[in-house]
Design an enzyme around this catalytic site. Structure first.
Site, PDB file in Angstrom:
ATOM      1  N   THR A 185      44.394  36.511  46.017  1.00  0.00           N
ATOM      2  CA  THR A 185      43.335  36.205  45.051  1.00  0.00           C
ATOM      3  C   THR A 185      43.791  34.987  44.259  1.00  0.00           C
ATOM      4  OG1 THR A 185      44.303  37.488  43.283  1.00  0.00           O
ATOM      5  CG2 THR A 185      42.836  38.659  44.777  1.00  0.00           C
ATOM      6  N   GLU A 330      40.030  41.870  47.319  1.00  0.00           N
ATOM      7  CA  GLU A 330      40.655  43.193  47.474  1.00  0.00           C
ATOM      8  C   GLU A 330      39.792  44.132  48.319  1.00  0.00           C
ATOM      9  OE1 GLU A 330      40.298  41.459  44.746  1.00  0.00           O
ATOM     10  OE2 GLU A 330      42.001  41.665  43.383  1.00  0.00           O
ATOM     11  N   LYS A 441      30.672  40.242  23.002  1.00  0.00           N
ATOM     12  CA  LYS A 441      30.261  41.362  22.161  1.00  0.00           C
ATOM     13  C   LYS A 441      29.760  40.812  20.834  1.00  0.00           C
ATOM     14  CE  LYS A 441      31.449  46.063  22.527  1.00  0.00           C
ATOM     15  NZ  LYS A 441      32.400  47.120  22.661  1.00  0.00           N
ATOM     16  N   TRP A 446      26.484  44.190  23.827  1.00  0.00           N
ATOM     17  CA  TRP A 446      26.958  43.243  24.811  1.00  0.00           C
ATOM     18  C   TRP A 446      25.884  42.240  25.201  1.00  0.00           C
ATOM     19  CZ3 TRP A 446      30.351  46.012  29.033  1.00  0.00           C
ATOM     20  CH2 TRP A 446      31.499  46.502  28.393  1.00  0.00           C
TER      21      TRP A 446
HETATM   22  P1  ADP Z   1      38.881  35.366  43.574  1.00  0.00           P
HETATM   23  O1  ADP Z   1      39.916  34.972  44.552  1.00  0.00           O
HETATM   24  O2  ADP Z   1      38.330  34.276  42.695  1.00  0.00           O
HETATM   25  O3  ADP Z   1      39.159  36.650  42.811  1.00  0.00           O
HETATM   26  P2  ADP Z   1      36.948  36.899  44.903  1.00  0.00           P
HETATM   27  O4  ADP Z   1      35.973  36.505  45.922  1.00  0.00           O
HETATM   28  O5  ADP Z   1      37.859  38.011  45.214  1.00  0.00           O
HETATM   29  O6  ADP Z   1      37.677  35.632  44.543  1.00  0.00           O
HETATM   30  O7  ADP Z   1      36.190  37.196  43.556  1.00  0.00           O
HETATM   31  C1  ADP Z   1      35.658  38.446  43.295  1.00  0.00           C
HETATM   32  C2  ADP Z   1      34.816  38.396  42.045  1.00  0.00           C
HETATM   33  O8  ADP Z   1      33.745  37.449  42.208  1.00  0.00           O
HETATM   34  C3  ADP Z   1      34.103  39.698  41.775  1.00  0.00           C
HETATM   35  O9  ADP Z   1      34.945  40.626  41.144  1.00  0.00           O
HETATM   36  C4  ADP Z   1      32.952  39.235  40.892  1.00  0.00           C
HETATM   37  O10 ADP Z   1      33.346  39.084  39.554  1.00  0.00           O
HETATM   38  C5  ADP Z   1      32.616  37.877  41.461  1.00  0.00           C
HETATM   39  N1  ADP Z   1      31.460  37.984  42.352  1.00  0.00           N
HETATM   40  C6  ADP Z   1      31.442  38.119  43.693  1.00  0.00           C
HETATM   41  N2  ADP Z   1      30.185  38.179  44.152  1.00  0.00           N
HETATM   42  C7  ADP Z   1      29.372  38.089  43.083  1.00  0.00           C
HETATM   43  C8  ADP Z   1      27.956  38.106  42.881  1.00  0.00           C
HETATM   44  N3  ADP Z   1      27.109  38.201  43.899  1.00  0.00           N
HETATM   45  N4  ADP Z   1      27.493  37.994  41.618  1.00  0.00           N
HETATM   46  C9  ADP Z   1      28.331  37.887  40.572  1.00  0.00           C
HETATM   47  N5  ADP Z   1      29.667  37.856  40.688  1.00  0.00           N
HETATM   48  C10 ADP Z   1      30.184  37.964  41.924  1.00  0.00           C
END
Ligand code: ADP
Length: 544
Positions: A185, A330, A441, A446
Site C-alpha cells: 500500500t 489489502e 467533525k 460529521w
Molecule cells: P492505497 O495504496 O492508496 O491504499 P488502495 O487502492 O488500497 O490504495 O486504496 C484503498 C482506499 O481507496 C479505500 O480504503 C478507500 O478509502 C479508497 N477507495 C477505493 N475505492 C473507492 C471508491 N469507489 N470511492 C471512494 N473511495 C474509494
C-alpha cells in the site's frame, strides 16, 4: 464425512494453461514502451511464459523467492505475472510513483532477488541500485536492439533470456495457499505495508470478479485495464482475462485521453476499468474532439469516489454504463461492485444515479459490517455510519513481515478494519462517507468531505476539488473547499458556494474557497489530504 472430490489446488499457472488451450487465437494487444503496438495470442504468450519459467530457474529463482517488477501495462509484464507465480515464486509489483526512499524500503523489505524493469525505469534504478542490497540482478524488459548503456550491475536483456529457452514447461503443483504476489500500500503514514496474496486467494477473487454481477467478463469481450499492473495487480484483470479468454488490451505507459481513446476505439474494447482521474482525461478528449465509442458497453470505476457528473457523461453522452466499485490493496482489491438490482430498473433516472453514487454492493466472498467506536455493529439502514469492517478469503489476515506491528487494523476476531467510514443499506449497497482520518467533525456532526468534493466538481469551471477541515473555536472544525479551476476559468467563490447550496445541507457549505494550481496526490492517484493539510497549515478562516 469427507466429500469425494478431487483435491486440485487452485494455481495461477492453470489460468494461462487454460487460456492457451481454449483461447489460443485470442489476442493480447499492448502499446509497447519502445513505441509500436505489439500483438500476439494467448498461445504465443503461453510459449513465452514457459520460456520465462525456465529462464527464472536458470537464474536461480526458486519457490518463495521474491521477484520484483517495475513496469507498465504490457505483454512482458503479463508474462511475469504468470511465469513468476507459476513456478512458486512471488511477483512483487512495485509502484514507480512511490517516493524513492519508499522504493528502497519495499525492495529491501521484500528482499527481492531480481528486478525486472521497463526501459522507462532504468535511470531510476541506476540511482537506487547501490542501496538495493538483496538484489542479485536486473533484467531489462526489452530486446537486444533496444538494450541501453547502463550502470545497473549485471543488467540482463529479457528477450535474450527467453531466446535461450524452449517453449514448453512442466508447471509444478504445490499447496494453493502458497504466496503468489506481493503489493505494498502507498502508506500515507509510516512505511508502505505489504499485502501478500496466495494462489488460492487470487483464483477465488478472479472467479468472483469475472461473474455477471461484478465485471461480467466473458470470451466475447475485449478488456482494457486502465488501472496499472503495478497497482493491486490491475485490480486482478489480467487473471480474469485469462480465465474467460477475453481479449486483453494493455495501454503501456500512456494514459492521456487521446492514447486511451485510440486503443478503446481501434481495438473495439467492450469493457474497461480505471480510476476517475483517467476517465476525466478521456471524457475531456472525446468531448473536445467529437468522438464516440460505439463498442464500449461498460466501465468499472473505483479507487476514488465517482462524481455524478462523470456517471452522467458516460451514460447520457456516450452510452457507456458505469459500475462504481470499491476495494483496497489489502482486499486483492475488489470488495464491492455497483450493478443495480432488478427492482431498481424502473426508478427515475435521478434515483438510479443516487444508487450508482454509492460504492456498490458487497460481492459474494466479502462479508461487510459497520461498527461504532466500541466495535458494536450498527444497523444496515443506509443512515447509520461507522467504520467498515470486512472479512473473506481474499482479505489480508496480516501484513507481510509487519515489523511496525500494525495490529490495529486486524481485530482479534478475524475482521479487517478498512479505515473507511461508511453506511450500508437494506439492499447491501455501501456508501463511503470518508476515510476515518479525513472526516470533518463540526458541532458534533460529521461532514462528508467526499460528498462535498464530488458535488463541487459538478461545477463547470472546477477541474478538481478537495475538502479539508480546519480548526474552529466554536464548531471544532469547519470545511474549506480547495479548488483547481478549469484552465482559463476564474470562478467566483460566491458563485461556487451558490452552486452547492441546493445540493448539500446548509451547515455543510464550506466557510471558504481556496484556489490552487495543483492538489497533491498519493502514489495511487488519490488526493493526499495529509500533504494538503500540511501545505495549508498557516491558513486562517476568514472570520477568525
Ligand atoms: P492505497 O495504496 O492508496 O491504499 P488502495 O487502492 O488500497 O490504495 O486504496 C484503498 C482506499 O481507496 C479505500 O480504503 C478507500 O478509502 C479508497 N477507495 C477505493 N475505492 C473507492 C471508491 N469507489 N470511492 C471512494 N473511495 C474509494
Amino acid at each position: 464425512m469427507r466429500g469425494l472430490m478431487m483435491d486440485a489446488p487452485l494455481l495461477i499457472s492453470s489460468l494461462i494453461r487454460f487460456a492457451a488451450q481454449n483461447h489460443a487465437t485470442t489476442e493480447i494487444v499492448s502499446r509497447s514502451v519502445e513505441g509500436p503496438i505489439h500483438r500476439y495470442t494467448y498461445a504465443d504468450a503461453y510459449g513465452r511464459i514457459c520460456r520465462l519459467a525456465r529462464a527464472l530457474g536458470r537464474l536461480g529463482v526458486t519457490e518463495g523467492d521474491r521477484v520484483a517488477t517495475l513496469a507498465w501495462n504490457g505483454y512482458r509484464h503479463f508474462e511475469l505475472y504468470f511465469g513468476v507465480s507459476g513456478i512458486g515464486a512471488v511477483c512483487h509489483t512495485i509502484n514507480p510513483r512511490l517516493f524513492h526512499d519508499q522504493i528502497e524500503y519495499v525492495v529491501n523489505h521484500a528482499e527481492d532477488k531480481y528486478v525486472f524493469l521497463d526501459l522507462t525505469f532504468v535511470p531510476l534504478l541506476e540511482k537506487l541500485a547501490p542501496v538495493l542490497k538483496p538484489v542479485k540482478g536486473y533484467v531489462i524488459m526489452t530486446d537486444a536492439g533496444h538494450m541501453p548503456e547502463t550502470t545497473l550491475p549485471g543488467a540482463l536483456c529479457y528477450e535474450t533470456l527467453l531466446e535461450a529457452e524452449v517453449d514448453t514447461f512442466e508447471w509444478p503443483e504445490f499447496d494453493e495457499n502458497t504466496a503468489s504476489s506481493l503489493c505494498y500500500t502507498s502508506g500515507t503514514t509510516g512505511h508502505p505495508k505489504g499485502a501478500l496474496y496466495s494462489h488460492r486467494s487470487t483464483l477465488l477473487h478472479t472467479f468472483s470478479i469475472c461473474s455477471a454481477d461484478s465485471l461480467g467478463l466473458n470470451c466475447e469481450d475485449a478488456m482494457l485495464p486502465a488501472v496499472p499492473m503495478f497497482h493491486v495487480n490491475a485490480w486482478g484483470i489480467p487473471y480474469c482475462c485469462a480465465m474467460v479468454g477475453a481479449k486483453l488490451v494493455l495501454p503501456g505507459p500512456n494514459y492521456e485521453g487521446e492514447a486511451i481513446y485510440e486503443l478503446l476505439d481501434g481495438e473495439q474494447v467492450t469493457k474497461t476499468a480505471g480510476v476517475p482521474t483517467i476517465w476525466l482525461m478521456l471524457l475531456d478528449y472525446m468531448k473536445k474532439n467529437g468522438k464516440k465509442l460505439p463498442h464500449l458497453d461498460s466501465t468499472v470505476i473505483g479507487g476514488s469516489a465517482v462524481p455524478r457528473s462523470m456517471i452522467e457523461a458516460f451514460q447520457d453522452d456516450f452510452g457507456v454504463q458505469v459500475f462504481h466499485a470499491w476495494g483496497m490493496t489489502e482486499m486483492s482489491p475488489v470488495g464491492t461492485t455497483g450493478r443495480l438490482k432488478g427492482h431498481m430498473r424502473n426508478l427515475p433516472k435521478e434515483k438510479r444515479q443516487d444508487i450508482q453514487l454509492k460504492q456498490g454492493r458487497g460481492i459474494y466472498g466479502v462479508e461487510m459490517k459497520i461498527v461504532d467506536d466500541d466495535g458494536a455493529e450498527l444497523p444496515r439502514d443506509g443512515k447509520a455510519f461507522g467504520e467498515l469492517m470486512v472479512r473473506g478469503p481474499w482479505v489480508a489476515s496480516e501484513y507481510y513481515k509487519d515489523d511496525e506491528g500494525t495490529k490495529a487494523s486486524f481485530t482479534g476476531d478475524g475482521w479487517f478494519g478498512t479505515g473507511d467510514v461508511s453506511t450500508l443499506d437494506e439492499d447491501g449497497f455501501m456508501q463511503i462517507v470518508d476515510r476515518s482520518k479525513d472526516v470533518i467533525k463540526s458541532g458534533g456532526e460529521w461532514i462528508s468531505s467526499i460528498d462535498l468534493e464530488n458535488t463541487a466538481v459538478g461545477h463547470p469551471d472546477i477541474a478538481e476539488a478537495a475538502v479539508i477541515g480546519v480548526p474552529h473555536p466554536k464548531w471544532d472544525e469547519r470545511p474549506i473547499l480547495v479548488v483547481v479551476p478549469v484552465e482559463g476559468k476564474e470562478p467566483a467563490p460566491d458563485d461556487i458556494v451558490a452552486f452547492l447550496k441546493d445540493k448539500v445541507a446548509n451547515w455543510w457549505l464550506p466557510d471558504d474557497v481556496v484556489f490552487v494550481d495543483e492538489i497533491p496526490h498519493t502514489a495511487t492517484g488519490k488526493i493526499s489530504k495529509m500533504q494538503l493539510r500540511e501545505r495549508l497549515k498557516d491558513y486562517k478562516l476568514p472570520d477568525q
